[in-house]
Design an enzyme around this catalytic site. Structure first.
Site, PDB file in Angstrom:
ATOM      1  N   THR A  74       0.831  -1.204   0.000  1.00  0.00           N
ATOM      2  CA  THR A  74       0.000   0.000   0.000  1.00  0.00           C
ATOM      3  C   THR A  74       0.865   1.253   0.000  1.00  0.00           C
ATOM      4  O   THR A  74       0.578   2.230  -0.715  1.00  0.00           O
ATOM      5  CB  THR A  74      -0.923   0.001   1.225  1.00  0.00           C
ATOM      6  OG1 THR A  74      -1.742  -1.179   1.198  1.00  0.00           O
ATOM      7  CG2 THR A  74      -1.801   1.230   1.253  1.00  0.00           C
ATOM      8  N   GLU A  75       1.912   1.245   0.775  1.00  0.00           N
ATOM      9  CA  GLU A  75       2.829   2.384   0.792  1.00  0.00           C
ATOM     10  C   GLU A  75       3.427   2.614  -0.593  1.00  0.00           C
ATOM     11  O   GLU A  75       3.575   3.762  -1.041  1.00  0.00           O
ATOM     12  CB  GLU A  75       3.941   2.126   1.810  1.00  0.00           C
ATOM     13  CG  GLU A  75       4.886   3.278   2.021  1.00  0.00           C
ATOM     14  CD  GLU A  75       5.971   2.970   3.042  1.00  0.00           C
ATOM     15  OE1 GLU A  75       6.909   3.777   3.164  1.00  0.00           O
ATOM     16  OE2 GLU A  75       5.890   1.925   3.720  1.00  0.00           O
TER      17      GLU A  75
END
Length: 770
Positions: free
Chosen positions: A144-145
């Site tokens: 996600t980052e």
């Protein structure tokens, strides 16, 4: 600042070494759509960021004492945010805290306790919007980052809004994203068409929304490697050294470290040490960068998994889509930037090539530590400036770790990911100058090489938090109507509407693991007819707004062009034809109320100039345009004099006396009757020859009225031509049958009707009208 002019968002990047707060601002979607031109409507929201604050240490250090995280860590960041966000907007401003790799290493119980305490503190001590703690306060996955970072980088580079300026070939216009922090590293990129089809199940679907309400979809591969950040990699490296030299530690001898400058002695934790202490293991730098590269390469762990032995391409130790470096160009942030700059390059230097970088690293790392220390602590002008920018102790700490970080970045880039070595490897499609440097692209410098380390793009720091806020802002835009199979419209659900990301869905449907943007959109208030409950009505009106917004920029241009054509055609006509056309057009303008219109008696025309709303609404714009295009100057009266004769022809112009309504007692008041008076004047030539007609002053007229004079002749003794017109149907006793004194009371008023007759001097010839 209007309460709804801008929207705000606050997000805290809770990293392993510290927490950094970012405040973002963007225009309210309803106002952005209203003010947008055609190009803007196809773009994403314009997000502004210049407000950041970082504090140390990281939030993960509160793992065993979560109750203190609010007062000792969060409050300082919250105070800064409140200085930026307008007070009236705080309640509508979302706040996020998203922790990364530092928190991922904590036990699950400590993670949960810290997150709960954070949410509780922010709810109790701030008024920021925090409706769902599970979504706004969380530890995010490395993938996600990476996705957020990919969004941020491409948003700043302009690949989303202006793909034509970032074409890399094969219809590819986005950049790959590389991020390395203290504990983890991430990669995110959009594979070429062939690889995307082959690895469709391994891709993530990202859906944004542009200002016109249409979805913008991207399919991206992302991967993360926990423990591959520079600090965790250093810990692994030191552990491998001590395991290989356990006998030296037992005998109290320092372990040689080729990744530190020669003569530098530290503890295993990196703290300075003067000599081996009793039972305290130490490291001694040997300044051998070539062996440093060899010693850090095994940390990639490729040989332990068999990765790369088959036909499947490999990245670090995971099978991935093959990267085509002809079209896949990467930007690297965080340690990719800091480790290639600082001691080895200038801040403004974007270019990276392996040969040049390696030479700079060798020159620095093969020095004795005493020389490096002396330069840092020296009092030269350059070092004095450095002291102002950074604390001296931190600069020394960075210098101690610079060589290891450089070797780790080189190995990850070129051995792990496979970035070509510019200056050594021949890269198809890449122009390299004679000295081995990269030749810049004319369209975009980021398109000219496979890898670029960046810190800021257009003066904006590249942070994955911008990607998260971009999703939120995009989700506030009302979607276009989505037509179902039955022909009706549905809003807020279905294919192509939701904003967020999740597993790749080939048919465009929303996957079960879809992460929503967390924002809500509201229908635009369209007059009194806007309704949030009536989806079909809103859908049709929203479509009208977007369509009008697209076309509004073309309307003024078309009107202006038509106006120029008409003016040009008019000027090309002969003077006599222009005069006739002017007279015809002027007569149309003067007829403002047609038979059957309100406020008019049948069978007559009535001028509405100055008579009320009908005048301004029906004739104001048209009359003004006609006057500008066709009318001659109001004082341009001509009297033609020819040699041997005088042709008594006059063109009558308007000379309006001051409009004043008088009541029956002579005072001003509404409803008084009026008449108009036209004056004929001589030309400038006649005036110079003594033939000019004197004007009738208000004082003279008033003297005549008070002396009882009941009427005026068509031409007085001074040669003044006067035309009076009956207003019997408008006046109150001021018509032809009224007493002379009352008729004179109305003299001098401008007529509201066209005069049926003209009073002429015997010397005047009949007037000609078209």
């Amino acid at each position: 600042m209007g309460s709804k002019k801008h929207r705000w968002g606050v997000i805290i990047d809770a990293g392993s070494s510290g927490s950094r707060l970012h405040v973002y601002r963007w225009k309210d979607p309803s106002k952005a759509i209203k003010d947008a031109d055609k190009d803007d409507l196809h773009s994403l929201p314009k997000i502004k960021t210049k407000w950041t604050k970082k504090i140390r240490p990281g939030i993960s250090t509160f793992g065993d004492r979560p109750a203190q995280v609010g007062n000792e860590h969060l409050q300082e960041l919250v105070d800064y945010a409140l200085e930026v966000v307008p007070e009236e907007m705080v309640a509508d401003t979302p706040i996020f805290l998203m922790a990364t790799a530092g928190m991922r290493f904590l036990p699950q119980l400590q993670q949960t306790a810290l997150l709960r305490e954070t949410c509780s503190y922010l709810r109790q001590h701030t008024k920021f919007s925090l409706p769902d703690c599970a979504q706004n306060i969380q530890v995010i996955a490395g993938e996600t980052e990476g996705l957020y970072g990919w969004l941020a980088a491409n948003y700043l580079l302009g690949g989303f809004d202006h793909p034509e300026e970032h074409s890399h070939g094969q219809n590819h216009h986005t950049y790959g994203f590389l991020d390395m922090g203290g504990a983890s590293a991430q990669i995110a990129f959009a594979p070429n068409t062939t690889e995307a089809a082959e690895h469709a199940d391994n891709l993530k679907l990202i859906r944004l929304r542009t200002l016109d309400g249409n979805p913008a979809e991207h399919r991206v591969f992302t991967a993360t490697w926990l423990g591959f950040g520079v600090n965790k990699a250093r810990e692994s490296y030191v552990l491998s050294l001590t395991n290989a030299h356990q006998d030296l530690i037992t005998n109290g001898v320092s372990v040689p470290d080729p990744c530190m400058p020669k003569g530098l002695r530290t503890t295993l934790d990196g703290e300075p040490a003067k000599s081996p202490g009793a039972g305290i293991p130490t490291l001694i730098g040997t300044g051998d960068f070539a062996n440093c590269l060899i010693g850090t390469k095994p940390l990639l762990a490729k040989e332990n998994t068999g990765c790369g032995e088959g036909s499947e391409p490999c990245l670090i130790h995971d099978p991935v889509p093959s990267i085509d470096y002809n079209i896949n160009h990467f930007v690297g942030v965080s340690e990719y930037y800091h480790s290639t700059h600082g001691f080895f390059g200038e801040k403004g230097d974007l270019a990276y090539d392996f040969a040049t970088y390696q030479k700079k690293v060798l020159d620095f790392c093969n020095q004795d530590w005493s020389k490096i220390d002396a330069k840092i602590e020296g009092d030269s002008e350059k070092e004095t400036r450095k002291k102002k920018d950074k604390d001296i102790d931190r600069t020394l700490s960075d210098a101690q770790q610079a060589c290891f970080k450089a070797s780790w970045v080189i190995n990850v880039l070129h051995e792990g990911i496979g970035i070509p070595r510019v200056g050594l490897d021949k890269i198809p499609g890449l122009n390299v100058t004679a000295d081995g440097s990269v030749e810049e692209s004319k369209s975009s410098p980021y398109s000219s090489t496979a890898f670029r380390p960046v810190d800021k793009i257009d003066s904006v720091e590249v942070s994955w938090t911008l990607g998260r806020m971009l999703l939120y802002a995009s989700g506030q835009i009302p979607p276009r109507s989505v037509r179902g199979s039955g022909g009706g419209s549905t809003i807020g659900a279905g294919k192509g509407v939701a904003v967020g990301f999740g597993s790749n869905s080939k048919d465009g449907s929303i996957p079960s693991d879809f992460t929503y943007a967390g924002s809500t959109w509201e229908p635009l208030k369209i007059g009194s007819g806007g309704s949030k409950s009536d989806d079909d009505d809103w859908s049709d009106k929203a479509d009208d707004i977007f369509d009008k917004a697209r076309d509004k920029s073309a309307i003024p241009g078309a009107f202006f062009f038509l106006l120029l054509v008409l003016l040009f055609a008019f000027l090309l006509r002969k003077k006599e034809r222009r005069v006739r056309l002017y007279n015809k057009f002027g007569s149309i303008i003067r007829r403002s109320r047609w038979p059957g219109s309100p406020g008019r008696k049948p069978g007559r025309f009535t001028s509405t100039v100055g008579s009320g709303p009908s005048s301004s609404n029906n004739n104001g714009a048209l009359a003004g345009l006609a006057k500008m295009l066709f009318r001659r100057h109001s004082r341009d009266y001509e009297r033609v004099l020819e040699e041997g004769q005088m042709d008594h022809q006059f063109e009558l112009g308007d000379v309006d006396l001051e409009d004043t309504d008088l009541s029956s007692d002579g005072s001003e008041g509404p409803g008084s009757a009026s008449s108009s008076m036209r004056l004929a004047s001589t030309s400038s030539t006649a005036r110079r020859s003594g033939l000019g007609t004197p004007t009738l002053s208000v004082d003279k007229f008033e003297d005549m009225r008070t002396s009882g004079v009941g009427s005026l002749s068509a031409m007085d003794r001074s040669g003044l031509v006067v035309r009076t017109e009956s207003r019997e149907r408008l006046g109150l006793g001021g018509g032809l049958g009224a007493p002379p004194s009352l008729q004179m009371l109305n003299a001098g008023r401008r007529s509201r009707a066209t005069s049926p007759t003209r009073l002429k001097s015997p010397m005047m010839a009949p007037l000609q009208e078209d």
